[in-house]
Design a protein around this motif. Structure first.
Motif, mmCIF file in Angstrom:
data_model
loop_
_atom_site.group_PDB
_atom_site.id
_atom_site.type_symbol
_atom_site.label_atom_id
_atom_site.label_comp_id
_atom_site.label_asym_id
_atom_site.label_seq_id
_atom_site.Cartn_x
_atom_site.Cartn_y
_atom_site.Cartn_z
ATOM 1 N N ARG A 1 -25.493 43.212 -2.433
ATOM 2 C CA ARG A 1 -24.265 42.668 -1.827
ATOM 3 C C ARG A 1 -24.297 42.840 -0.321
ATOM 4 O O ARG A 1 -23.825 41.983 0.412
ATOM 5 N N GLN B 1 -14.064 33.919 -1.614
ATOM 6 C CA GLN B 1 -14.535 35.177 -2.207
ATOM 7 C C GLN B 1 -15.338 34.858 -3.451
ATOM 8 O O GLN B 1 -15.361 33.713 -3.908
ATOM 9 N N ASP C 1 -15.832 37.724 -6.025
ATOM 10 C CA ASP C 1 -15.240 38.580 -7.062
ATOM 11 C C ASP C 1 -14.013 37.908 -7.673
ATOM 12 O O ASP C 1 -13.189 37.329 -6.960
ATOM 13 N N TYR D 1 -21.621 40.594 -8.557
ATOM 14 C CA TYR D 1 -20.183 40.478 -8.319
ATOM 15 C C TYR D 1 -19.437 40.576 -9.656
ATOM 16 O O TYR D 1 -20.071 40.600 -10.719
ATOM 17 N N ASP D 2 -18.124 40.619 -9.573
ATOM 18 C CA ASP D 2 -17.324 40.629 -10.792
ATOM 19 C C ASP D 2 -16.866 39.224 -11.115
ATOM 20 O O ASP D 2 -15.830 38.777 -10.613
#
Lengths: 333, 333, 333
Positions: free
Chosen positions: C40, C177, C179, C205-206
């Motif tokens: 990240r 974004q 996430d 990432y989520d």
């Protein structure tokens, strides 16, 4: 309709390509067609410039010496190494390139255009032309018609002078001098254009020649006679092992299977021309192995890590030599 | 799955391609698709800029006018002359080029991508696109979808406007004016795209046309009707010898053997369209011979040294015209 | 003769390519071979630089950040999109390019040269090499032998990391974004190299994954297991209509007819993966449709004018990402 070509127009032997040129070097506006154009003096000049070019590239990557000038790379047959080297050379001098490098797809030619017409068209766009062509003599034909400098990038069985220059430059850079060296040339000495051109250039110096080739691929008579005229010492053998301990330079070329009508004969001799770590153990501590590349097995990959393996440094030198030649014919050095 | 193309998106007729552009010339952000876009006024503007470009090239080789801009050369069929000329033009203005000039090996297309998608991709990298495509109308299609200026580098049987502009520019540069001239057009007037486009541009001026072609290759009706609408004088003959003494411009194109179903017929007429030194003896002292090149025998090489042979100067003018057009559509002149 | 390749020479993991480099970013002198290299943190760095690159291009067209450096584009198979994007990226940073982009006509290779030799030759001319090669693992092989940074431009069934980076960058730029997003991936998830690489990057990432593919083209086990290891939510369906209302990103790839042994089966399912204006009516107001291009019908042209169609902006982002990567491995950012 008339299809015969007229004679090339009479023209000044010094082509006009820029303002305030360096007239002293003797290269301004000249074509680079054959190694026979070179003397020890102008080789020294080009090698000196090539060393400066290396310093510039190492220090800052490029210069603006040829800013505003355009090189046409006219390749009737593809040659990635030569074209890439010229493109990089021109770029690192601040100039730009018209890349006609695919050979086969050359459209004007497929429409039947003559070489002189193609060259005269390209010189209306560019300041200098590098030509690669499968026919011997084509670079000279191009030069006869062009008003701008022509650099021969290889004309079939003819010459490839920038290759010979980079070969000689490599010897000088690696070993410090050329006079007094013992040079071994190995492999296909009959058809190997680079061998012929380098041998001719070496005749300007005091060297000893050691030729290693199968019987059917021995050095042609015309090159041998040039060497004899200079009274330089020559040996000829069939096996590289016989000379490896004595030479300062080992210049390798490929022995192609296709040259042999009898394949058994090829299998019998091929190992006599292979460079291996075992062979290198017998070589001097200070000597170099050269190759014009590409190679296909004639030098073992295990030799690459040997500091005497000079062939990749030789490639790099090609860029510096071409930078020097471009700058010279455009009157900048 | 949906495969029909949507309509091109509605867009401002003036494409946005830079800051602080020259809006006065009328070329900023415009596509160059057809000779029908041009008026005497904007031709004068382009020709004036082209003359400045020549002065820059002759004096210093290049300018930085287009520094920071990128041209995509998108050639679906190879054309060494046109692509080399555009590459040199962009380079001499300080810009750079994405050279997609090999036609056959165009990978996205071989994967079945549509022209609009290819153009929209390339315009995301480049500031202006030159397109060469074998299909008539393709350049207009590209322009309909693109947000950046499209220059037509030849669309099959359609147009090749930059060629017509360089032809007209050559006449003006060589002879000082266009009005009042007698123009001979010779050879394949039926399929010769350059003849049609130049004839249309010449209709903006007061000229006399003299067409010389075999019966099966006479000028098509649509072009002839445009000339008639302008009430310009026209002659038509089968033999160039009949007009050579009277014309100021002799524009030659090739009569291709392949056009004749009866080869004997071709052999019978071919000499009527060949330009030789003997023919040139009958021409005016101040006149020019032009040819879009490549030639294959229709102009004898012996004519090349005649000062009236303008075809290589014509090639060079192509670079200046393309410099002018690139600078104009990018809003710099 | 010896033909076995030696091991790649041991070398510093940080390749030397310039003076006074930026050592902080961690990219200086590194190869870019696989998405698995990225964290990240360094993705944030590259994305930040890419945003600056966009600002430079929009404001002034180009920078001189890489003036004096040379990129070799070594494409063993043609890829107009990728090579054009790298050429434009290098040009807009003031560097120059050796364009070996025609694949088929690669002369040294046709002479049997090995990949390591070709790469070592080119790095003697250039500062960085982008390689595209049909064989998986070839980019890593090139990197093992090269002293200069290698960027993988696609190695067959292997990886295409710059594509994955531009895909992820597009999601971030378009939606602010990564996430928390729900990502739909549609079409050929089995052979689609871009899908695998992007999915792997998204695992940093989520996100929620929604896979839509015919049974025979479902996501391979290895990629699915990477996702599972991260405990990210996953759904799988056969019909894009089932997920279109829920996703923030719809990443489309082509379902090729050739994958189906039973053509009737293809005809039966193909409409389940087509993106049409009707389908888009069900999508969120703020979402994006992506596609690596070229497309052949899987997204209707009528969708192009939808502001949620992000695929052409995605192409443009490719240039900024490649500018950022070139500047990073050369130690400038």
């Amino acid at each position: 309709m008339a299809t015969t070509e007229s004679k090339a127009p009479a023209k000044d032997s010094r082509k006009k390509v820029g303002l305030a040129p360096n007239l002293d070097s003797g290269f301004y506006g000249q074509d680079i067609i054959s190694v026979s154009q070179f003397t020890r003096e102008n080789l020294e000049h080009i090698f000196g410039v090539a060393e400066e070019m290396r310093a510039i590239v190492k220090r800052v990557g490029s210069s603006d010496l040829l800013k505003g000038t355009v090189l046409a790379c006219l390749f009737y047959e593809p040659s990635t190494r030569t074209s890439s080297s010229f493109i990089a050379a021109m770029s690192r001098l601040g100039g730009t390139v018209i890349p006609i490098t695919q050979g086969v797809q050359f459209s004007s030619v497929s429409k039947g255009e003559s070489l002189p017409d193609t060259v005269r068209t390209l010189e209306s766009y560019a300041d200098v032309i590098v030509i690669r062509h499968p026919e011997m003599g084509s670079a000279q034909t191009a030069a006869d018609y062009a008003q701008k400098p022509i650099i021969n990038g290889g004309d079939g069985a003819g010459e490839h002078p920038t290759q010979a220059l980079l070969d000689l430059f490599t010897i000088k850079e690696e070993l410090g001098q050329i006079d007094g060296l013992s040079v071994g040339m190995v492999g296909d000495l009959r058809f190997g254009r680079t061998v012929h051109s380098l041998a001719r250039l070496l005749c300007l110096y005091d060297v000893q020649f050691n030729f290693v080739a199968p019987e059917i691929l021995r050095l042609p008579l015309d090159v041998m006679n040039e060497i004899r005229k200079r009274n330089l010492p020559v040996t000829e053998t069939y096996d590289v092992a016989e000379i490896v301990a004595d030479v300062d330079v080992l210049y390798i070329t490929r022995v192609q299977k296709e040259r042999f009508s009898d394949l058994a004969q090829y299998e019998e001799v091929k190992d006599l021309y292979a460079i291996t770590p075992e062979l290198m153990e017998k070589a001097k501590e200070k000597m170099i192995v050269m190759h014009p590349l590409p190679r296909v097995g004639e030098i073992s990959y295990a030799v690459d890590s040997d500091p005497r393996a000079a062939y990749f440094r030789q490639m790099e030198n090609g860029m510096y030599i071409r930078m020097a030649l471009l700058a010279a014919v455009l009157g900048k050095v």
